[in-house]
Design an enzyme around this catalytic site. Structure first.
Site, short mmCIF file in Angstrom:
data_model
loop_
_atom_site.label_atom_id
_atom_site.label_comp_id
_atom_site.label_asym_id
_atom_site.label_seq_id
_atom_site.Cartn_x
_atom_site.Cartn_y
_atom_site.Cartn_z
N ARG A 154 65.12 7.59 -43.28
CA ARG A 154 64.60 7.49 -42.15
C ARG A 154 63.04 7.29 -42.22
O ARG A 154 62.42 7.48 -43.05
CB ARG A 154 64.95 9.11 -41.24
CG ARG A 154 66.22 9.14 -41.12
CD ARG A 154 66.37 10.27 -39.88
NE ARG A 154 67.88 10.41 -39.70
CZ ARG A 154 68.34 9.72 -38.62
NH1 ARG A 154 67.79 8.73 -38.24
NH2 ARG A 154 69.56 10.06 -38.26
N GLY A 155 62.35 6.94 -41.09
CA GLY A 155 61.03 6.79 -40.95
C GLY A 155 60.18 5.62 -41.00
O GLY A 155 60.96 4.47 -41.60
N GLY A 179 69.50 1.82 -36.38
CA GLY A 179 69.38 2.08 -34.91
C GLY A 179 67.99 2.02 -34.21
O GLY A 179 67.30 1.01 -34.81
N THR A 208 74.91 2.69 -35.19
CA THR A 208 74.58 4.17 -35.01
C THR A 208 76.15 4.78 -34.80
O THR A 208 76.91 4.00 -33.98
CB THR A 208 73.82 4.35 -33.92
OG1 THR A 208 74.28 5.77 -33.27
CG2 THR A 208 74.01 3.41 -32.58
N ILE A 209 76.73 5.92 -35.31
CA ILE A 209 77.69 6.37 -34.98
C ILE A 209 77.88 6.84 -33.44
O ILE A 209 78.95 7.13 -32.83
CB ILE A 209 78.35 7.62 -35.69
CG1 ILE A 209 77.34 8.67 -36.10
CG2 ILE A 209 78.71 6.79 -37.25
CD1 ILE A 209 77.83 9.99 -36.60
N ASP A 210 76.64 7.19 -32.90
CA ASP A 210 76.61 7.74 -31.79
C ASP A 210 76.81 6.58 -30.64
O ASP A 210 77.05 7.19 -29.24
CB ASP A 210 74.94 8.15 -31.48
CG ASP A 210 74.77 9.46 -32.08
OD1 ASP A 210 75.96 10.01 -32.74
OD2 ASP A 210 73.62 10.10 -32.14
N GLY A 254 76.28 13.57 -32.27
CA GLY A 254 76.08 12.97 -30.72
C GLY A 254 74.84 13.82 -30.00
O GLY A 254 74.96 14.75 -29.43
N ILE A 364 82.00 12.99 -40.78
CA ILE A 364 82.59 11.92 -40.06
C ILE A 364 82.24 10.53 -40.08
O ILE A 364 82.54 9.34 -39.85
CB ILE A 364 82.81 12.35 -38.59
CG1 ILE A 364 81.31 12.20 -37.79
CG2 ILE A 364 83.37 13.48 -38.27
CD1 ILE A 364 81.27 12.41 -36.42
N ARG A 365 81.10 10.55 -40.82
CA ARG A 365 80.17 9.24 -40.99
C ARG A 365 80.04 8.83 -42.40
O ARG A 365 79.63 7.69 -42.72
CB ARG A 365 78.77 9.20 -40.05
CG ARG A 365 77.94 10.20 -41.12
CD ARG A 365 76.55 10.08 -40.28
NE ARG A 365 75.60 10.57 -41.36
CZ ARG A 365 74.34 10.64 -41.24
NH1 ARG A 365 73.82 10.77 -39.99
NH2 ARG A 365 73.44 11.05 -42.03
O1 F6P Z 1 72.06 8.75 -35.58
C1 F6P Z 1 73.29 9.06 -35.91
C2 F6P Z 1 73.53 10.55 -36.45
O2 F6P Z 1 74.81 10.63 -37.07
C3 F6P Z 1 73.56 11.53 -35.32
O3 F6P Z 1 74.80 11.61 -34.62
C4 F6P Z 1 73.06 12.77 -35.88
O4 F6P Z 1 72.39 13.54 -34.99
C5 F6P Z 1 72.05 12.22 -36.83
O5 F6P Z 1 72.40 11.01 -37.00
C6 F6P Z 1 72.05 13.01 -37.99
O6 F6P Z 1 70.77 12.61 -38.71
P1 F6P Z 1 70.32 12.85 -40.10
O7 F6P Z 1 71.35 11.92 -41.08
O8 F6P Z 1 68.89 12.52 -40.32
O9 F6P Z 1 70.79 14.40 -40.55
#
Ligand code: F6P
Length: 440
Positions: A154-155, A179, A208-210, A254, A364-365
């Protein structure tokens, strides 16, 4: 309101080179897939929306179609390509990487493709990340695994340093898979590319899974993630039905959008309550969630509650929100709070209860894409390659109402896709669960 100017796609210049795909397209002049450059896809999808604009047909806002062009901008033999994956994991990342590499190399004849590791930091010398040469052999079976072979992070990173890396490697096309934060980062890269007068195409594949990217049918990986989530709902239902006063409580990802919670609930049709960020709820009082749940448990002996992680944040006290490296608000844990409140409330009313709490979280991802998502990822990858080879830049490729289109990045990050509390999806959830329209 979206207007025509919002849908204008930027190009690096005229397409003068015959596409290696052109011979395959000849016979398909009139189909959707052989792009007729002058044709456009209407943005509005109801008569009233289009009518309200009060302009002639040809002035209605419209999108540029995706797909292969007969003439392209880049000469494949001289084109170098970079790929980066950023942000949280999502099923299908490896499918997209694989699709890009195979389409570029096997169909366009591009010979040098590199993957930057671990998101945007992969461009920055201080992190010491090497690049990964991506060939058909390297990517052939990567879709069997979840995650991304490139790694992710991230970032933001300094766009000047990113473009320095692109220049050092003579990259002409950069594919960014990520995303909204990633797409914003890509827009900064485009600005720096322009400032230097370079001809580098930057094309995004939204991830994005969201499912919160607007103006698109669905983001890739969403269907796989929500399918995985159904397993927890089913387990919660089995647990709830197997114990006196059984309550299965499932917290799902989510952040701002409750699509995973809604669709996985509809898929299992086992839940009695769904709580999502878009629909505020009251916990206490005669018409609050807790009282409603108490009645349900007393009447039926058990209940299943699905809550999206971003729901009911106003109830989560004492935790400073904070932000992650992407700038996203870190939420308090609504799942743990609900578990405590439910037990306290039912105990206070002398109602026997056995709360079983499920938080599948990353499970789930991190799985491979299901076949539907794999096919979708491949098609998105093809569309992204066609767009980039034709010199499109600062666009994402997406499917909108079943057609692949080019959407300017600025529009893609202009808002979030939400579950409409007055829309038909939420109505279906209310019908499936039987929960009240509102608590409180
Ligand atoms: O952006 C999707 C997501 O999976 C969100 O549903 C969740 O809140 C977030 O990423 C979790 O992020 P991280 O990988 O930084 O813990």
């Amino acid at each position: 309101m979206v207007v025509s100017a919002d849908l204008a796609v930027r190009t690096l210049g005229p397409c003068r080179i015959d596409s290696p795909l052109a011979p395959r397209l000849g016979a398909r002049e009139t189909t959707q897939h052989s792009v007729v450059e002058e044709d456009r896809i209407l943005f509005d999808d109801t008569l009233s929306m289009a009518g309200a604009r009060g302009v002639p047909l040809e002035q209605l806002p419209s999108l540029e179609p995706g797909g292969p062009r007969k003439k392209i901008y880049f000469d494949p033999a001289k084109t170098r390509v970079g790929i980066v994956t950023c942000g949280g994991l999502c099923p299908g990342l490896n499918d997209v990487i694989r699709g890009l590499v195979l389409e570029l190399s096997r169909h366009y004849g591009v010979r040098r493709i590199v993957g930057f590791r671990n998101g945007y930091r992969g461009f920055i010398p201080e992190f010491g990340e090497d690049v990964l040469d991506l060939t058909p052999e390297v990517v052939m079976h990567i879709d069997d695994e979840g995650g991304t072979i490139l790694g992710t992070s991230r970032g933001k990173q300094d766009p000047e340093a990113i473009v320095d890396a692109l220049e050092r490697l003579n990259i002409n096309i950069l594919f960014v898979i990520g995303g909204d934060g990633t797409i914003r980062g890509a827009m900064d890269v485009v600005a720096e590319v322009e400032r230097r007068g370079l001809k580098v195409a930057v094309v995004g594949i939204p991830k994005t899974i969201d499912n919160d990217i607007p103006y698109i049918d669905q983001s890739f990986g969403f269907q796989t993630a929500m399918s995985e989530a159904t397993k927890s709902i089913h387990a919660a239902s089995v647990e709830a039905r197997s114990a006196p006063g059984g309550i299965g409580l499932v917290k799902l990802m989510g952040r701002h959008s409750g699509f995973i919670a809604c669709y996985s609930t509809l898929a299992k049709d086992d839940a009695d309550y769904v709580l999502i960020p878009e629909v505020p709820f009251t916990l206490d009082g005669e018409h609050g969630f807790l009282e409603n749940l108490r009645h349900r448990v007393q009447e039926r002996g058990h209940a299943v509650v699905v809550v999206a992680e971003g729901a009911g944040q106003e109830h989560v006290e004492g935790e400073e929100p904070g932000r992650d490296a992407s700038g996203n608000v870190r939420f308090g844990d609504i799942g743990r709070l609900l578990r405590r409140k439910i037990v306290e409330h039912l105990d206070a009313h002398g109602v026997e209860n056995n709360v079983r709490y499920f938080d599948p979280s990353y499970a789930i991802r991190s799985v491979p894409a299901n076949p539907y998502d794999s096919a979708y990822c491949l098609r998105l990858a093809h569309a992204a390659v066609h767009a980039a080879m034709a010199g499109r830049t600062e666009v994402i490729v997406a499917r909108r109402r079943r057609r692949f289109v080019h959407i300017p990045m600025a529009l893609a990050v202009s808002r979030r896709n939400h579950v409409d509390p007055l829309g038909d999806l939420w109505m279906s959830v209310l019908e499936a669960t039987g929960q009240p329209v509102r608590f409180g």
